[in-house]
Design an enzyme around this catalytic site. Structure first.
Site, PDB file in Angstrom:
ATOM      1  N   TYR A  78       0.834  -1.198   0.000  1.00 27.69           N
ATOM      2  CA  TYR A  78       0.000   0.000   0.000  1.00 27.69           C
ATOM      3  C   TYR A  78       0.874   1.256   0.000  1.00 27.69           C
ATOM      4  CZ  TYR A  78      -3.237   3.560   1.699  1.00 27.69           C
ATOM      5  OH  TYR A  78      -3.979   4.709   1.856  1.00 27.69           O
ATOM      6  N   LYS A  82       1.005   4.250  -2.846  1.00 27.43           N
ATOM      7  CA  LYS A  82       0.702   5.647  -2.535  1.00 27.43           C
ATOM      8  C   LYS A  82       1.894   6.549  -2.847  1.00 27.43           C
ATOM      9  CE  LYS A  82      -3.573   5.911  -1.243  1.00 27.43           C
ATOM     10  NZ  LYS A  82      -4.524   6.820  -1.900  1.00 27.43           N
TER      11      LYS A  82
END
Length: 128
Positions: A78, A82
């Site tokens: 993740y 990002k």
């Protein structure tokens, strides 16, 4: 799509490399490619508008200094995706600043998405 946020990036803890690759690709498609398509779709309207602003929602998990300072080891895939979002926004900003378009990423802070228990949130962040 249910993601395993505990998938480690480094080989000695990534016990399932196929799952790791799948999660990295899924998150990349959502957070990087998805934003590229979204920006491209709306750019003609943004360029015609009076207030030319594009804001992407990012995460403190993509902040390298924050992750290092507080030893945040969870959510590797993740975080990588990002960070990719932030790079995309920076590239669009560089390209469209001459046209008066502001591209920026913001992080809303800790958000209760219902996917984590309080015990999974690092103690450092529970006071925010």
């Amino acid at each position: 799509m249910l993601l395993n946020t505990d998938v480690a990036l480094h080989a000695n803890r990534g016990s399932d490399p196929v799952a790791l690759e799948r999660e990295l690709l899924d998150l990349y498609k959502t957070n990087v490619i998805g934003n590229v398509h979204l920006f491209n779709l709306f750019l003609p309207l943004i360029l015609k508008g009076q207030k030319k602003k594009v804001i992407a929602i990012t995460s403190g998990m993509a902040d390298i200094e924050l992750v290092a300072k507080y030893g945040i080891e969870v959510g590797g895939p993740y975080s990588v995706s990002k960070a990719g979002t932030n790079a995309v926004v920076a590239k669009y900003s560089a390209e469209y600043a001459k046209d008066g378009v502001l591209f920026m990423s913001i992080c809303p802070g800790m958000v209760d998405t219902g996917h984590s228990s309080k015990s999974e949130i690092p103690n450092t962040f529970q006071t925010f």
